[in-house]
Scaffold this motif. Structure first.
Motif, mmCIF file in Angstrom:
data_model
loop_
_atom_site.group_PDB
_atom_site.id
_atom_site.type_symbol
_atom_site.label_atom_id
_atom_site.label_comp_id
_atom_site.label_asym_id
_atom_site.label_seq_id
_atom_site.Cartn_x
_atom_site.Cartn_y
_atom_site.Cartn_z
ATOM 1 N N GLY A 271 77.017 42.428 50.583
ATOM 2 C CA GLY A 271 76.267 43.166 49.586
ATOM 3 C C GLY A 271 76.008 44.568 50.083
ATOM 4 O O GLY A 271 76.864 45.179 50.733
ATOM 5 N N THR A 272 74.825 45.095 49.800
ATOM 6 C CA THR A 272 74.428 46.378 50.378
ATOM 7 C C THR A 272 74.574 46.318 51.890
ATOM 8 O O THR A 272 75.111 47.214 52.531
ATOM 9 N N GLY A 273 74.067 45.237 52.473
ATOM 10 C CA GLY A 273 74.352 44.865 53.855
ATOM 11 C C GLY A 273 75.161 43.576 53.828
ATOM 12 O O GLY A 273 75.514 43.079 52.762
ATOM 13 N N GLY A 328 72.089 36.255 60.748
ATOM 14 C CA GLY A 328 72.283 37.641 61.165
ATOM 15 C C GLY A 328 72.430 38.523 59.952
ATOM 16 O O GLY A 328 72.882 38.077 58.890
ATOM 17 N N SER A 329 72.044 39.772 60.082
ATOM 18 C CA SER A 329 72.151 40.692 58.950
ATOM 19 C C SER A 329 72.479 42.085 59.437
ATOM 20 O O SER A 329 72.009 42.515 60.492
ATOM 21 N N THR A 330 73.340 42.757 58.680
ATOM 22 C CA THR A 330 73.609 44.169 58.928
ATOM 23 C C THR A 330 73.038 44.959 57.753
ATOM 24 O O THR A 330 72.949 44.463 56.638
ATOM 25 N N PHE A 331 72.654 46.180 58.026
ATOM 26 C CA PHE A 331 71.952 46.968 57.019
ATOM 27 C C PHE A 331 72.910 47.703 56.077
ATOM 28 O O PHE A 331 72.555 47.982 54.931
ATOM 29 N N VAL A 332 74.096 48.050 56.571
ATOM 30 C CA VAL A 332 75.023 48.861 55.775
ATOM 31 C C VAL A 332 76.389 48.192 55.782
ATOM 32 O O VAL A 332 77.050 48.104 56.814
ATOM 33 N N SER A 333 76.789 47.705 54.629
ATOM 34 C CA SER A 333 78.103 47.100 54.452
ATOM 35 C C SER A 333 78.710 47.695 53.183
ATOM 36 O O SER A 333 79.410 48.697 53.231
ATOM 37 N N GLY A 334 78.379 47.126 52.029
ATOM 38 C CA GLY A 334 78.799 47.744 50.773
ATOM 39 C C GLY A 334 78.217 49.138 50.599
ATOM 40 O O GLY A 334 78.806 50.000 49.937
ATOM 41 N N LEU A 375 71.392 49.864 63.487
ATOM 42 C CA LEU A 375 72.235 48.679 63.604
ATOM 43 C C LEU A 375 71.370 47.426 63.501
ATOM 44 O O LEU A 375 70.308 47.342 64.129
ATOM 45 N N GLY A 376 71.819 46.455 62.714
ATOM 46 C CA GLY A 376 71.144 45.169 62.615
ATOM 47 C C GLY A 376 71.668 44.206 63.656
ATOM 48 O O GLY A 376 71.977 44.575 64.792
ATOM 49 N N SER A 377 71.834 42.950 63.267
ATOM 50 C CA SER A 377 72.277 41.911 64.198
ATOM 51 C C SER A 377 73.686 42.221 64.702
ATOM 52 O O SER A 377 74.527 42.705 63.943
ATOM 53 N N PRO A 378 73.990 41.873 65.949
ATOM 54 C CA PRO A 378 73.072 41.338 66.953
ATOM 55 C C PRO A 378 72.434 42.422 67.831
ATOM 56 O O PRO A 378 71.874 42.100 68.872
ATOM 57 N N TRP A 379 72.524 43.687 67.388
ATOM 58 C CA TRP A 379 72.091 44.793 68.246
ATOM 59 C C TRP A 379 70.619 45.140 68.058
ATOM 60 O O TRP A 379 69.939 45.491 68.998
ATOM 61 N N TRP A 380 70.152 45.108 66.803
ATOM 62 C CA TRP A 380 68.771 45.482 66.480
ATOM 63 C C TRP A 380 68.400 46.812 67.122
ATOM 64 O O TRP A 380 67.464 46.928 67.910
ATOM 65 N N MET A 408 83.386 46.335 58.028
ATOM 66 C CA MET A 408 82.689 45.199 57.423
ATOM 67 C C MET A 408 83.078 43.900 58.117
ATOM 68 O O MET A 408 82.225 43.042 58.397
ATOM 69 N N ALA A 409 84.363 43.740 58.427
ATOM 70 C CA ALA A 409 84.822 42.535 59.119
ATOM 71 C C ALA A 409 84.333 42.499 60.561
ATOM 72 O O ALA A 409 83.935 41.450 61.074
ATOM 73 N N PHE A 410 84.352 43.651 61.235
ATOM 74 C CA PHE A 410 83.884 43.698 62.622
ATOM 75 C C PHE A 410 82.401 43.344 62.719
ATOM 76 O O PHE A 410 81.979 42.632 63.636
ATOM 77 N N GLN A 411 81.597 43.873 61.791
ATOM 78 C CA GLN A 411 80.159 43.591 61.852
ATOM 79 C C GLN A 411 79.885 42.101 61.670
ATOM 80 O O GLN A 411 78.994 41.538 62.320
ATOM 81 N N VAL A 412 80.642 41.453 60.791
ATOM 82 C CA VAL A 412 80.465 40.014 60.618
ATOM 83 C C VAL A 412 80.940 39.271 61.859
ATOM 84 O O VAL A 412 80.309 38.291 62.293
ATOM 85 N N ARG A 413 82.036 39.736 62.496
ATOM 86 C CA ARG A 413 82.455 39.086 63.740
ATOM 87 C C ARG A 413 81.377 39.219 64.803
ATOM 88 O O ARG A 413 81.159 38.275 65.580
ATOM 89 N N ASP A 414 80.708 40.382 64.881
ATOM 90 C CA ASP A 414 79.605 40.507 65.832
ATOM 91 C C ASP A 414 78.640 39.326 65.692
ATOM 92 O O ASP A 414 78.168 38.761 66.681
ATOM 93 N N MET A 415 78.364 38.958 64.448
ATOM 94 C CA MET A 415 77.389 37.892 64.200
ATOM 95 C C MET A 415 77.986 36.503 64.396
ATOM 96 O O MET A 415 77.343 35.622 64.970
ATOM 97 N N THR A 416 79.232 36.283 63.929
ATOM 98 C CA THR A 416 79.806 34.948 64.108
ATOM 99 C C THR A 416 80.084 34.660 65.579
ATOM 100 O O THR A 416 79.967 33.513 66.021
#
Length: 522
Positions: A271-273, A328-334, A375-380, A408-416
């Motif tokens: 979404g937005t994130g 986990g959540s990131t703030f900026v995606s879409g 930066l959101g998860s996992p960096w906070w 977008m894919a990299f940020q999700v990999r950070d969390m997975t």
């Protein structure tokens, strides 16, 4: 069997969604809500406007159901989480605009509590971190600085997340309205002991929250009350007296709607994130670095049966009613795509991003870290700022678009990756929803980077489906969660195919860029 109606009260608008007995979305109504930004970093909503939007959307879909002589078996609620509504139960009057989950005004309160040594207790009891994102410090702020019309000891003072505000109004308001919530929402307040699923006296004392101001915590699936709505015209005949039987926070509702019922199943909402939740099973995990732990749901008496958690057992094993989630959540995606459109003018519409990114085979060495709000998860890391690295004379807008999708894919990999390290169960499947999930390129990249199959469901209304099917489950429309899982279907599935050495090498470049983005803001 009839239909189920889900109220989906999101951050930017409210939907009423009608779901039939095959768990298919058959009608939707939508109303946008106003965003208020009274100061930099502050975000507010009008609770009355949210309720009015609920009534308007229910009137719209209910009118069409009445015209078709259809029936409604249950109503479910799903909502933006962490947003705080303060109101007077004597007259139903909001005491302040709702303070939205994005609001950062309590950063100093969180910092002072962390400096005071309270973070370990908060982490252990709640699975969360001390951050303005969550609800508790919003209450601290309103009681300490917000000049509420009611005193903290007033028996009519009520603090709740959006689900509690809507449930109270939906079931009668000042005339017997039910003031309640469920563990999925309560677990995002920083006030719930997620081991006992009860409000913590210690946490209430820490944040200065009078326990009597908080809603009852009830199972997510079960009858909360019945609808007692204002006059909605023809819709009233269809909706009046219908049981309100399911409540879930939006991200947990998407997990349920994606039928991620077994430990190790993961959903991502672009979404937005980006929001990633992994079913962590019935035993509460310790809060791992960089991630939070939430209650996924409490099915109460409606858990049914299914395989044992490791998948080795035969059908017929009783399911645990409570499931937890690593989150986990990131703030900026879409929002990064919107920035390319509105900030840089590289595209005319967000829909162009996929075709533009697909027009080149790779990003030409360009890496975009969209830390536009930290930066959101996992960096906070709130001090991180966005950077673009690897630009050459050959870089064009197609490479930037590709780098945006890759990010977008990299940020999700950070969390997975963080979830894989923390989970007691192997991650087995990733199910994707949200607007960007329409991009085949993104889901192919995600499968490669997260090293598991990625599926796009037939219906992308996963959040509303979760609330609707939960409510229908509680009212006997479906016999078990596993029956619901059988109704879920994929529109497309993507498997990892490239050598892991290649995907890891590309990911290593992302990690180097992330390190360069961190710690920029004062």
């Amino acid at each position: 069997m009839g239909n189920v109606v889900a109220i989906d009260a999101g951050t930017t608008g409210v939907r009423a969604v009608v779901v039939d007995e095959r768990a298919r979305v058959v009608d939707v109504a939508y109303r946008e809500i106003t965003q208020y930004f009274p100061r930099p970093g502050w975000v507010e909503h009008d609770p009355v406007e949210i309720w009015d939007a609920v009534c308007a959307t229910l009137a719209e879909v209910g009118g069409r159901l009445a015209e078709a002589r259809d029936t409604v078996a249950a109503i479910g609620i799903t909502n933006q989480r962490e947003t705080l509504v303060a109101f007077d139960r004597a007259d139903g009057r909001p005491l302040h605009r709702a303070i939205v989950w994005q609001d950062r005004r309590t950063a100093d309160i969180c910092a002072a509590l962390e400096q005071g040594g309270h973070l370990p207790m908060v982490r252990e009891r709640t699975g969360l971190i001390l951050d303005p994102y969550f609800t508790a410090t919003k209450i601290t702020y309103l009681l300490g600085r917000g000049q509420l019309a009611l005193s903290p000891g007033d028996p009519n003072l009520a603090f709740g997340t959006v689900d509690s505000w809507l449930l109270w109004n939906l079931t009668g308001g000042t005339d017997g309205g039910q003031f309640a919530t469920d563990p999925s929402n309560a677990s995002r307040t920083m006030l719930l002991d997620t081991a006992t699923l009860a409000w913590s006296a210690d946490l209430c004392a820490l944040f200065g929250v009078p326990p009597h101001t908080l809603p009852d915590v009830r199972p997510s699936a079960g009858r909360f009350g019945v609808a007692r709505l204002p006059d909605l015209g023809a819709a009233s005949a269809v909706l009046h007296g219908v049981p309100v039987s399911g409540v879930l926070g939006d991200q947990q509702a998407a997990l349920f709607g994606q039928a991620c019922l077994d430990p190790g199943m993961v959903k991502v909402t672009y979404g937005t994130g980006s929001f990633v939740l992994a079913n962590a099973g019935p035993d509460r995990p310790a809060a791992p670095d960089g991630l939070t732990v939430s209650v996924a749901w409490d099915l109460g008496a409606h858990a049914g049966t299914g395989p044992v958690p490791d998948g080795a057992g035969a059908d017929g094993t009783a399911r645990a009613p409570v499931a937890y989630a690593l989150e986990g959540s990131t703030f900026v995606s879409g929002a990064a795509i919107q920035w390319l459109r509105d900030g840089l003018g590289l595209i005319d519409s967000a829909a162009e991003i996929g075709l533009l990114a697909e027009s080149v085979g790779d990003s030409g060495g360009v890496t975009f870290v969209p830390a536009l709000a930290g930066l959101g998860s996992p960096w906070w890391d709130p001090a991180a700022r966005g950077i673009i690295t690897g630009i050459t004379r050959g870089t064009g807008k197609a490479q930037l678009a590709r780098a945006c999708v890759e990010a977008m894919a990299f940020q999700v990999r950070d969390m997975t990756d963080a979830m894989r390290a923390a989970s007691a169960y192997p991650l087995s499947a990733l199910r994707a929803d949200g607007g960007a999930a329409a991009m085949d390129l993104l889901l192919r990249l995600q499968a490669e980077q997260s090293r598991m199959p990625v599926a796009r469901p037939r219906s992308t209304e996963s959040t509303a489906l979760g609330a609707a099917t939960l409510a229908g489950l509680a009212e006997g429309m479906w016999g078990s969660p596993d029956e619901l899982a059988g109704l879920w279907g994929a529109a497309a599935q993507f498997e990892p195919e490239l050598p892991i050495e290649l995907t890891d090498a590309v990911y290593a470049g992302w990690q180097r860029a992330v390190e360069r983005s961190r710690g920029w803001a004062p």
